[in-house]
Structure formats: structure tokens, C-alpha cells
Design an enzyme around this catalytic site. Structure first.
Site, PDB file in Angstrom:
ATOM      1  N   GLU A 209      50.788 -13.768  41.747  1.00 26.15           N
ATOM      2  CA  GLU A 209      50.555 -12.789  40.680  1.00 26.15           C
ATOM      3  C   GLU A 209      51.658 -12.821  39.625  1.00 26.15           C
ATOM      4  O   GLU A 209      51.811 -11.877  38.861  1.00 26.15           O
ATOM      5  CB  GLU A 209      50.413 -11.367  41.250  1.00 26.15           C
ATOM      6  CG  GLU A 209      49.568 -11.252  42.506  1.00 26.15           C
ATOM      7  CD  GLU A 209      48.111 -11.642  42.301  1.00 26.15           C
ATOM      8  OE1 GLU A 209      47.733 -11.967  41.166  1.00 26.15           O
ATOM      9  OE2 GLU A 209      47.352 -11.632  43.279  1.00 26.15           O
ATOM     10  N   ASP A 348      44.093 -19.638  35.726  1.00 28.19           N
ATOM     11  CA  ASP A 348      43.550 -19.906  37.048  1.00 28.19           C
ATOM     12  C   ASP A 348      42.715 -21.179  36.989  1.00 28.19           C
ATOM     13  O   ASP A 348      41.884 -21.343  36.087  1.00 28.19           O
ATOM     14  CB  ASP A 348      42.646 -18.749  37.508  1.00 28.19           C
ATOM     15  CG  ASP A 348      43.435 -17.522  37.926  1.00 28.19           C
ATOM     16  OD1 ASP A 348      44.570 -17.668  38.402  1.00 28.19           O
ATOM     17  OD2 ASP A 348      42.904 -16.399  37.777  1.00 28.19           O
ATOM     18  N   ASP A 466      45.547 -10.440  47.400  1.00 23.20           N
ATOM     19  CA  ASP A 466      44.150 -10.391  46.961  1.00 23.20           C
ATOM     20  C   ASP A 466      43.501  -9.046  47.255  1.00 23.20           C
ATOM     21  O   ASP A 466      42.675  -8.567  46.462  1.00 23.20           O
ATOM     22  CB  ASP A 466      43.344 -11.489  47.655  1.00 23.20           C
ATOM     23  CG  ASP A 466      43.861 -12.864  47.320  1.00 23.20           C
ATOM     24  OD1 ASP A 466      43.542 -13.361  46.233  1.00 23.20           O
ATOM     25  OD2 ASP A 466      44.601 -13.437  48.141  1.00 23.20           O
TER      26      ASP A 466
END
EC number: 2.4.1.18
Length: 531
Positions: A209, A348, A466
Site C-alpha cells: 500500500e 497495479d 487486503d
């Protein structure tokens, strides 16, 4: 060969500085934990739509003697799934099922009354023929290249310097909120896992993150990490150079939001163009996605059929736009700081193909077009080696989540998960310490303890970043809470049996949970840092 092997265009058109594309490849551990709508299907969709095409693109460009193309982050949990025999078999079945669904679409002769335009027989047949051919190609590539997992493919790309590898900690924990002992353990084991799989030990990491807390650079330095990624606001928007953090030599590279958001942002970006395949619209009979975006406010049942030629033309427009954006940004930043600047665009990996179907084609074309337009392309390691490093900086607590702080992982919505993580980690570490101490008392050296290993494995799965992310974003929040509590239960169940002296029962429980959660086979609790 250097990354200058392939000609970089007209020297008169060249711009100063260096451009780096960073891709972050991550999914949570999904094997054995549900199939649809969230679970293994997520893995197989991403594998088919993003990972297979990415390898295809990189191998194609490598064959053209292009080197140092991208910096690729691969989290240990993704690497584990792409090498796992169960997942490899599941992926093969998924690809075959995709081909069958495409065959069904290609032979359709009727539709339900009121079917959307993209699901009308003629449109669906044309779409099905193309999907069938694509599925057939991927089945062939999967059988020829992926039979032994992803590691040999990534190792080849690393050996010939097509990519730079970024590693990360096991199971992708939100590090600032993690017990320092487990944080150190997860990082060191994650780097070792990458070295085992790829025969290359990453010197850089994608911090999960992009999360940072002051002082984490000390742990990075101790683990041999030389550089890591943060989001642009962590460097107060000045991402033109890498910056050593605090008093360390560890360099933070910031994502250039002006360039990155040109492709994808919370509100806009290329994938939303009307010509591209629509991610959200399904043909309910086949599960395929035969519609194009058509328009921002066009409902799914009114979206037009996908037109490959229209989409291909849009790709060329967006390649040209991105190249122009990078050129202008490099020129402007170099002029502003009075020396050649470094621009980093980061995304991503799953954007390219899974969320944006045309993304891999765009990626291949843009990696050719940038050097042809006089833009030097290199990796983060290249940037350090070539001196794209500025003055030291003190970074604030930060992430790449909403607000660029920690709220997604520590806010009121997930306060219960924060508490759960803290309790589970404290109990697990205490139990493991006692188990290892008991093993050491029996003789020297301390034997490996499979039960302690599984406790740490389930603990790391519990604290995966997550789960709070999915809850905060209301994206399969129920599944995320279920997974967090499932792994917490596994940790507690094994720990309680071990702590109460029921070693045989603890072993049975660990064996049972390991059948579902057997990733990171080299994880060794004996390497847990001492208190």
C-alpha cells in the site's frame, strides 16, 4: 547490453532525464477460499487477462534486444499462487472453460427478448469467434510456457535484464500497524522467498500500500533493501528525484501523479474511453464481456457491441498522448530543478488487461514509442546508479490510499480488524516463542517446528492489508471480514491447542489448515527475531 541497445529516436528530439514505469503485482491468497464471485475466479481472471499478456509483451520486447524496460513488483503471495500446482491446474481448467464459453457465444442463434445490443446474436457470434481464438492462444502459451509455474518465466526476464524485480513482505501486511518483530520477519522471509523462486534477491521493494511510518527505513536498511516506493504526496509532490530517507542510504521513489493519473486515477483515465471494452457489463448467458464502454452514463443494457478496430485506434491515440505527457513532464521538471529529472509512473499490474482489456497492447506500444520519441526508459536501480537522487528527506506517515494517510487500514470502519490483528499477533508470537524455547530445551540445535510455522503463516494471512482495504472500500467486504476472521480462528485454534499441552492435536490442526494455506513452504519460525 544496456538499456540503450535499441535506438532511442532522433537525438535532436530527445528530452533530458529518465522515465521509469513501475508495476505492482498483487492479489491476496485466494486458493482454496471460495470460487465465485470472490475467490479463485479473481486469480484466474487476473492471470488470464493481465499476467499472461504481460509475459507475452515482455518476451516480445526482449526478443527485440530491449532491456531495462520496467520495474516489476511481484508480491510473494502472488508468486506463490502462480507456482502452486493446485492453482496451475485450476488455471488450465479456467482457460478451457473460457474457450467453451466463447464457443457457445460464437454459435448462438437466438437471444432473450430485450437482450442488450452486445448480446444480440450477430454481435455475440462475432465476439465469440474472437474470444475463442484468444482463449486458444492462451491455452497454447500456458501449456508451453507456464507448465512449471511463473518463476522460470520471470527468472528469464531477470537474467536478460528485461525487468528489475521489486519484492515485498510475506502476505502483504500493512507494515506501519504491524508488530515490529513480525514486520521484520515478514520482510526478510519475503525477500528470501523471491531469491528462492527467481535466483535474484530484490534490492528494492514495493512496500504494501506504499505505506510508511518514520523509522521503517532502518529496518529496510538492515534487511538489505536499497529503495522503495511511496506515493507522490509523501514527497510533498516533488517526485523529480529519488530521496534518501532520514539518516539512511535507503532511497524513496515517489509516484508522479500528474503522469500516472493520465492513465488511471480515481475519477478518470484512458480505460474509460468509449471505444474500450467495458469491464462491468456481462453477457449473462456466457459470462463474457462483449460490450464497449460506449459512454460514461450509458446503462449496461444499452452499451454498444465491442469493436476491436475502434479500440485499436484509441490505443494509438492514448500511446501518443502518454508519450507527449512524459516528454513535457521530463522537460518541465528538469528545467525546474536545474538538472535532468526522473519521472516515475506506477500502477497495479492488474490494470493492464484485467480492468483495462486493451492495456497490454497499450503497454507494448508505449514501451516502443517512448524511446523512439527521445525518452530514456530505465528502472529504479538505473536511476540510483545514474545519480537521479536528491537531498535526504524525512517522510511523513503515509500510504497511497484515500487521503494518502492510513485511514483505509486504521479508520473507524475497520477498527474491529485493527483490534483483531493486534490480539492475534500478540497471542501468536507468545505461543511461538514458548514452542521454540521448549524445542531448544530438548537439545541443540532447535528443531524446525511445523506447528509454529503454521501459526505464523495463518497470522500473516490474518493481517493481510487486503481485508481492511476491501472493507473500507466496500468491495466484497463480507468476504474480506470472513477471511480475516477465518485466519484469526486458525491461528487461535492451533495456538490454544499448543499452549494447553495438546501437541498432537495442534499438529493435526496445523496439518489441516496447511492443506488450504500451505503457501511459503520455506517459512521457518526459528528465524523470528528475538524479543
Amino acid at each position: 547490453m544496456s538499456h540503450a541497445d535499441v535506438a532511442s529516436g532522433d537525438e535532436k528530439n530527445s528530452v533530458p532525464g529518465l522515465f521509469t514505469l513501475v508495476l505492482h503485482t498483487h492479489l491476496p491468497w485466494l486458493a482454496h477460499h471460495g470460487r465465485w464471485p470472490v475467490g479463485e475466479e479473481w486469480l484466474y481472471q487476473s492471470w488470464s487477462a493481465a499476467y499472461l499478456p504481460l509475459i507475452r509483451v515482455l518476451r516480445t520486447l526482449a526478443a527485440e534486444n530491449r532491456r531495462h524496460l520496467i520495474t516489476l513488483g511481484i508480491t510473494p503471495v502472488v508468486a506463490a499462487q502462480l507456482d502452486d500446482p493446485y492453482c496451475l491446474q485450476g488455471m488450465n481448467h479456467w482457460l478451457a472453460n473460457w474457450q467453451l464459453r466463447a464457443l457457445e457465444a460464437s454459435t448462438t442463434r437466438s437471444s432473450e427478448p430485450g437482450a442488450p445490443p452486445a448480446s444480440q446474436p450477430q454481435a455475440l457470434r462475432q465476439f465469440g469467434v474472437r474470444e475463442y481464438e484468444e482463449a486458444e492462444r492462451e491455452l497454447g502459451e500456458f501449456d508451453a510456457l507456464w507448465r512449471h509455474g511463473a518463476s522460470p518465466l520471470f527468472r528469464e526476464l531477470l537474467d536478460n535484464q528485461t525487468i528489475e524485480l521489486l519484492g515485498g513482505p510475506l502476505a502483504h501486511p500493512f507494515q506501519p500497524l504491524l508488530n515490529p518483530r513480525l514486520r521484520e520477519f515478514a520482510l526478510r522471509e519475503g525477500l528470501a522467498d523471491a531469491h528462492t523462486r527467481f535466483a535474484h534477491r530484490p534490492s528494492g521493494i514495493w512496500a504494501p500500500e506504499c505505506a510508511y511510518a518514520p523509522g521503517m527505513e532502518i529496518g529496510y536498511d538492515d534487511a538489505g533493501v536499497t529503495h522503495f516506493m511511496v506515493d507522490g504526496p509523501s514527497l510533498r509532490g516533488d517526485t523529480s528525484l529519488g530521496r534518501p530517507v532520514g539518516g539512511s542510504d535507503v532511497v524513496a521513489f515517489g509516484r508522479d501523479l500528474q503522469v500516472s493519473y493520465r492513465v488511471w486515477s480515481p475519477k478518470s483515465g484512458y480505460p474509460g474511453h468509449s471505444a474500450y471494452r467495458d469491464f462491468h457489463t456481462y453477457d449473462h448467458a456466457t459470462g463474457l464481456k462483449p460490450a464497449r464502454v460506449t459512454g460514461r452514463n450509458v446503462p449496461s443494457d444499452a452499451k454498444a457491441p465491442y469493436d476491436p478496430a475502434r479500440a485499436d485506434a484509441a490505443v494509438d491515440v492514448h500511446v501518443a498522448d502518454f508519450v507527449d505527457t512524459v516528454r513535457r513532464r521530463l522537460a518541465a521538471e528538469s528545467e525546474r530543478i536545474g538538472r535532468p529529472a526522473h519521472v516515475v509512473a506506477a500502477f497495479d499490474t492488474e490494470l493492464f488487461g484485467h480492468w483495462w482489456y486493451e492495456g497490454p497492447v497499450w503497454l507494448e506500444r508505449v514501451l516502443r514509442a517512448l524511446p523512439a520519441a527521445g525518452v530514456r526508459v530505465g528502472t529504479l536501480s538505473d536511476a540510483i546508479a545514474e545519480g537521479y537522487v536528491g537531498a535526504p528527506v524525512d517522510l511523513p506517515p503515509s500510504s497511497w490510499g484515500s487521503g494518502k494517510d492510513w485511514q483505509v487500514w486504521s479508520g473507524d470502519q475497520v477498527a474491529d480488524l485493527v483490534q483483531l490483528n493486534s490480539e492475534v499477533v500478540d497471542a501468536a508470537l507468545s505461543t511461538v516463542d514458548k514452542a521454540l524455547a521448549h524445542g531448544a530445551a530438548l537439545g541443540s540445535p532447535t528443531p524446525r517446528d511445523f506447528v509454529a510455522d503454521q501459526i505464523l503463516r495463518e497470522t500473516l494471512l490474518t493481517v493481510s492489508s487486503d481485508w481492511p482495504f476491501m472493507v473500507s472500500k466496500d468491495s466484497a467486504a463480507d468476504y474480506a471480514r470472513y477471511r480475516a476472521h477465518l485466519h484469526a480462528h486458525a491461528t487461535r485454534e492451533i495456538s490454544d491447542a499448543l499452549a494447553s499441552g495438546r501437541r498432537e492435536h495442534a499438529q493435526q490442526l496445523a496439518d489441516g489448515w496447511n492443506r488450504a494455506d500451505g503457501l511459503f513452504g520455506a517459512l521457518d519460525a526459528r528465524r523470528l527475531p528475538a524479543t
